[in-house]
Write a protein that holds these residues in place. Structure first.
Motif, PDB file in Angstrom:
ATOM      1  N   GLN A  74       0.747  -1.149   0.053  1.00  0.00           N
ATOM      2  CA  GLN A  74      -0.022  -0.094   0.091  1.00  0.00           C
ATOM      3  C   GLN A  74       0.702   1.218   0.117  1.00  0.00           C
ATOM      4  O   GLN A  74       0.737   2.393  -0.905  1.00  0.00           O
ATOM      5  N   GLU A  75       2.024   1.099   0.666  1.00  0.00           N
ATOM      6  CA  GLU A  75       2.916   2.511   0.680  1.00  0.00           C
ATOM      7  C   GLU A  75       3.384   2.381  -0.851  1.00  0.00           C
ATOM      8  O   GLU A  75       3.584   3.685  -1.140  1.00  0.00           O
ATOM      9  N   ARG A  76       3.784   1.419  -1.335  1.00  0.00           N
ATOM     10  CA  ARG A  76       4.260   1.408  -2.450  1.00  0.00           C
ATOM     11  C   ARG A  76       3.341   2.047  -3.665  1.00  0.00           C
ATOM     12  O   ARG A  76       3.822   3.002  -4.365  1.00  0.00           O
ATOM     13  N   TYR A  77       2.207   1.623  -3.609  1.00  0.00           N
ATOM     14  CA  TYR A  77       1.235   2.004  -4.671  1.00  0.00           C
ATOM     15  C   TYR A  77       0.800   3.587  -4.206  1.00  0.00           C
ATOM     16  O   TYR A  77       0.814   4.386  -5.511  1.00  0.00           O
ATOM     17  N   ALA A  78       0.945   4.202  -3.296  1.00  0.00           N
ATOM     18  CA  ALA A  78       0.897   5.477  -2.814  1.00  0.00           C
ATOM     19  C   ALA A  78       2.118   6.482  -3.353  1.00  0.00           C
ATOM     20  O   ALA A  78       2.001   7.572  -3.710  1.00  0.00           O
ATOM     21  N   LEU A  79       3.261   5.706  -3.320  1.00  0.00           N
ATOM     22  CA  LEU A  79       4.400   6.201  -3.622  1.00  0.00           C
ATOM     23  C   LEU A  79       4.493   6.716  -5.070  1.00  0.00           C
ATOM     24  O   LEU A  79       4.729   7.807  -5.605  1.00  0.00           O
ATOM     25  N   ALA A  80       3.955   5.787  -5.762  1.00  0.00           N
ATOM     26  CA  ALA A  80       4.052   5.673  -7.423  1.00  0.00           C
ATOM     27  C   ALA A  80       2.783   6.785  -7.699  1.00  0.00           C
ATOM     28  O   ALA A  80       2.981   7.403  -8.715  1.00  0.00           O
ATOM     29  N   ARG A  81       1.764   6.748  -7.179  1.00  0.00           N
ATOM     30  CA  ARG A  81       0.824   7.487  -7.316  1.00  0.00           C
ATOM     31  C   ARG A  81       1.024   9.049  -7.135  1.00  0.00           C
ATOM     32  O   ARG A  81       0.555   9.635  -7.776  1.00  0.00           O
ATOM     33  N   ASP A  82       1.582   9.238  -6.060  1.00  0.00           N
ATOM     34  CA  ASP A  82       1.791  10.772  -5.556  1.00  0.00           C
ATOM     35  C   ASP A  82       3.090  11.160  -6.102  1.00  0.00           C
ATOM     36  O   ASP A  82       3.221  12.356  -5.869  1.00  0.00           O
ATOM     37  N   HIS A  83       4.115  10.664  -6.434  1.00  0.00           N
ATOM     38  CA  HIS A  83       5.554  10.826  -6.653  1.00  0.00           C
ATOM     39  C   HIS A  83       5.753  11.060  -8.302  1.00  0.00           C
ATOM     40  O   HIS A  83       5.221  10.192  -9.279  1.00  0.00           O
ATOM     41  N   ARG A  84       6.166  12.339  -8.888  1.00  0.00           N
ATOM     42  CA  ARG A  84       6.553  12.263 -10.283  1.00  0.00           C
ATOM     43  C   ARG A  84       7.895  12.362 -10.136  1.00  0.00           C
ATOM     44  O   ARG A  84       8.515  13.210  -9.641  1.00  0.00           O
ATOM     45  N   LEU A  85       8.154  11.387 -11.150  1.00  0.00           N
ATOM     46  CA  LEU A  85       9.763  11.260 -11.285  1.00  0.00           C
ATOM     47  C   LEU A  85      10.463  12.513 -12.036  1.00  0.00           C
ATOM     48  O   LEU A  85       9.944  12.963 -12.896  1.00  0.00           O
ATOM     49  N   PRO A  86      11.807  12.555 -12.024  1.00  0.00           N
ATOM     50  CA  PRO A  86      12.425  13.798 -12.674  1.00  0.00           C
ATOM     51  C   PRO A  86      12.385  13.701 -14.276  1.00  0.00           C
ATOM     52  O   PRO A  86      12.495  12.524 -14.661  1.00  0.00           O
ATOM     53  N   ALA A  87      12.066  14.580 -15.068  1.00  0.00           N
ATOM     54  CA  ALA A  87      11.787  14.341 -16.715  1.00  0.00           C
ATOM     55  C   ALA A  87      12.858  13.858 -17.411  1.00  0.00           C
ATOM     56  O   ALA A  87      12.899  13.220 -18.407  1.00  0.00           O
ATOM     57  N   GLU A  88      14.121  14.298 -16.572  1.00  0.00           N
ATOM     58  CA  GLU A  88      15.452  13.883 -17.279  1.00  0.00           C
ATOM     59  C   GLU A  88      15.665  12.431 -17.324  1.00  0.00           C
ATOM     60  O   GLU A  88      16.010  11.768 -18.141  1.00  0.00           O
ATOM     61  N   ILE A  89      15.069  11.846 -16.267  1.00  0.00           N
ATOM     62  CA  ILE A  89      15.221  10.447 -15.948  1.00  0.00           C
ATOM     63  C   ILE A  89      14.322   9.629 -16.978  1.00  0.00           C
ATOM     64  O   ILE A  89      14.716   8.532 -17.766  1.00  0.00           O
ATOM     65  N   MET A  90      13.060  10.301 -17.241  1.00  0.00           N
ATOM     66  CA  MET A  90      11.990   9.560 -18.201  1.00  0.00           C
ATOM     67  C   MET A  90      12.922   9.575 -19.562  1.00  0.00           C
ATOM     68  O   MET A  90      12.497   8.618 -20.258  1.00  0.00           O
ATOM     69  N   LEU A  91      13.383  10.854 -19.654  1.00  0.00           N
ATOM     70  CA  LEU A  91      13.957  10.955 -21.122  1.00  0.00           C
ATOM     71  C   LEU A  91      15.116  10.051 -21.276  1.00  0.00           C
ATOM     72  O   LEU A  91      15.630   9.749 -22.289  1.00  0.00           O
ATOM     73  N   SER A  92      15.993   9.877 -20.074  1.00  0.00           N
ATOM     74  CA  SER A  92      17.208   8.995 -20.602  1.00  0.00           C
ATOM     75  C   SER A  92      16.711   7.677 -20.570  1.00  0.00           C
ATOM     76  O   SER A  92      17.292   6.762 -21.545  1.00  0.00           O
ATOM     77  N   VAL A  93      15.615   7.084 -20.032  1.00  0.00           N
ATOM     78  CA  VAL A  93      15.027   5.891 -20.457  1.00  0.00           C
ATOM     79  C   VAL A  93      14.699   5.628 -21.622  1.00  0.00           C
ATOM     80  O   VAL A  93      14.561   4.796 -22.290  1.00  0.00           O
ATOM     81  N   ALA A  94      13.898   6.628 -22.185  1.00  0.00           N
ATOM     82  CA  ALA A  94      13.177   6.858 -23.611  1.00  0.00           C
ATOM     83  C   ALA A  94      14.536   6.700 -24.478  1.00  0.00           C
ATOM     84  O   ALA A  94      14.331   5.993 -25.707  1.00  0.00           O
ATOM     85  N   ASP A  95      15.831   7.408 -24.300  1.00  0.00           N
ATOM     86  CA  ASP A  95      16.938   7.126 -24.989  1.00  0.00           C
ATOM     87  C   ASP A  95      17.476   5.471 -25.252  1.00  0.00           C
ATOM     88  O   ASP A  95      17.700   5.159 -26.234  1.00  0.00           O
ATOM     89  N   THR A  96      17.410   5.017 -24.090  1.00  0.00           N
ATOM     90  CA  THR A  96      17.802   3.463 -23.881  1.00  0.00           C
ATOM     91  C   THR A  96      16.736   2.724 -24.873  1.00  0.00           C
ATOM     92  O   THR A  96      17.457   1.968 -25.965  1.00  0.00           O
ATOM     93  N   TYR A  97      15.550   2.779 -24.692  1.00  0.00           N
ATOM     94  CA  TYR A  97      14.710   2.151 -25.513  1.00  0.00           C
ATOM     95  C   TYR A  97      14.801   2.528 -27.131  1.00  0.00           C
ATOM     96  O   TYR A  97      14.769   1.403 -27.841  1.00  0.00           O
ATOM     97  N   ARG A  98      14.908   3.793 -27.295  1.00  0.00           N
ATOM     98  CA  ARG A  98      15.084   4.136 -28.670  1.00  0.00           C
ATOM     99  C   ARG A  98      16.489   3.399 -29.352  1.00  0.00           C
ATOM    100  O   ARG A  98      16.255   2.896 -30.410  1.00  0.00           O
ATOM    101  N   HIS A  99      17.475   3.912 -28.703  1.00  0.00           N
ATOM    102  CA  HIS A  99      18.858   3.410 -29.202  1.00  0.00           C
ATOM    103  C   HIS A  99      18.861   1.636 -29.311  1.00  0.00           C
ATOM    104  O   HIS A  99      19.475   1.309 -30.540  1.00  0.00           O
ATOM    105  N   THR A 100      18.298   1.122 -28.349  1.00  0.00           N
ATOM    106  CA  THR A 100      18.174  -0.546 -28.435  1.00  0.00           C
ATOM    107  C   THR A 100      17.441  -0.841 -29.614  1.00  0.00           C
ATOM    108  O   THR A 100      17.792  -1.562 -30.517  1.00  0.00           O
ATOM    109  N   ALA A 101      16.108  -0.176 -30.050  1.00  0.00           N
ATOM    110  CA  ALA A 101      15.133  -0.513 -31.053  1.00  0.00           C
ATOM    111  C   ALA A 101      16.048  -0.213 -32.349  1.00  0.00           C
ATOM    112  O   ALA A 101      15.894  -0.946 -33.171  1.00  0.00           O
TER     113      ALA A 101
END
Length: 367
Positions: free
Chosen positions: A310-337
């Motif tokens: 329940q704490e984990r669900y609340a953490l994911a629901r209420d927390h927004r991750l830094p945009a640069e991390i999301m974009l770094s992950v995007a780069d990994t998926y794009r480069h791999t593809a």
């Protein structure tokens, strides 16, 4: 148009004509077509399936899940830009390579859009098989605590973390609940051995006992093919998940086929080869995102302790991750593809509108 507008997060509310409730998973949503639409598309497009086969439209999202939660980023990033298209492109590549090499076909019969598959309904085998060429992750954690037997396979003493194993290990687990089988708890995702499967092959929904050999051959051949091609890109294919099912071909024969996705950063671990040779593991898969989450939060126990869900669900629901991390992950998926397919990955400007227009004009599936 902002980058956030290019992310397809909600994929279960498209006006696709369907006679069943939409099945929505963590990443994909499935729209089952009615009998007349299925028959019409099979005849019009000469799909290699039985004339009366049931078809579905499968729409992949850009959502990202980890530790059984969905995560979002700052700036309205409700997913990873390009992630869905990358996963589909990678799976398409490997499924096509499997077919070219005479292994088996997949459930995909058409790819109308980078985020869409048209698939044949299959009867799933109740096994999720992990093929492992290196000892890492959960297997290493169990080994370090003294466990030596995994799914009926005994590992030798003296292995080191992230070490390459002498042989490919197949470690199956139940996909769904297997009922009434002695020694197998009635729970999802329970590790089982080959002898468990052989003795109870019908409970695992194999048609024939001999198909267990076929399933293992498809596992090892599929892994070897991907591993060899990835090595050509100096990438190490560490482990991956396979799923199978039965579907009728154009001759009306049931055949064992590949299902779900294969060889993607979501279903596999991929390491950078040069870094590994220098003694450093650099992740090129979703494991990179999982490691970020563990390092990002002050109390990472929330992410791994199932008593704190329940704490984990609340953490994911209420927390927004830094945009640069999301974009770094995007780069990994794009480069791999792009590395695997040899083609540039294009982001849709308005994926929802594109999908609806295409399914309406070319396939007449929009009411």
């Amino acid at each position: 148009m902002s980058l956030a507008d290019k992310v397809l997060a909600v994929n279960n509310d498209l006006p696709i004509r369907s006679n069943r409730p939409v099945h929505s998973g963590k990443v994909r949503s499935v729209y089952w077509l009615n009998d007349s639409d299925s028959a019409r598309l099979i005849a019009a497009n000469n799909y290699p399936v039985a004339a009366d086969a049931a078809l579905a439209v499968m729409v992949i999202s850009d959502r990202i899940s980890a530790y059984e939660c969905l995560w979002e980023g700052e700036g309205g990033l409700s997913g990873i830009p390009g992630k869905g298209a990358a996963l589909n492109a990678i799976s398409n590549h490997w499924f096509n390579r499997f077919k070219q090499h005479g292994l088996a076909r997949s459930h995909i019969v058409d790819t109308p859009h980078p985020l869409v598959w048209i698939v044949q309904q299959a009867r799933p085998v109740m096994i999720e098989a992990i093929c492992r060429q290196y000892i890492t992750g959960s297997m290493w954690r169990a080994y370090a605590k003294g466990e030596r037997e995994f799914c009926g396979i005994t590992l030798p003493e003296g292995l080191q973390r992230d070490q390459r194993l002498e042989q490919l290990l197949i470690t199956p687990s139940t996909k769904g609940v297997i009922s009434g089988v002695a020694g197998i708890p009635e729970l999802d995702d329970v590790n089982v051995s080959r002898s468990d499967i052989s003795a109870n092959y019908r409970a695992f929904r194999f048609d024939r006992a001999a198909d267990i050999d076929r399933y293992e051959q498809l596992l090892s051949d599929g892994f070897a093919l991907i591993s060899a091609e990835m090595a050509g890109h100096d990438q190490i294919f560490v482990d991956t998940k396979f799923e199978f099912g039965y579907a009728r071909n154009a001759s009306g024969e049931d055949e064992l086929i590949y299902m779900d996705e294969v060889g993607t950063p979501d279903s596999s671990r991929i390491w950078d080869g040069a870094s590994y040779r220098d003694g450093v593991v650099v992740e090129r898969s979703k494991e990179q995102f999982r490691q970020f989450l563990l390092n990002h939060f002050d109390d990472p126990d929330i992410l791994v302790n199932k008593d704190r869900m329940q704490e984990r669900y609340a953490l994911a629901r209420d927390h927004r991750l830094p945009a640069e991390i999301m974009l770094s992950v995007a780069d990994t998926y794009r480069h791999t593809a792009e590395r695997i397919t040899g083609e540039a990955l294009q982001l849709s400007d308005n994926p929802r509108a594109e999908i609806i227009e295409l399914l309406a004009s070319r396939y007449q599936l929009i009411d």
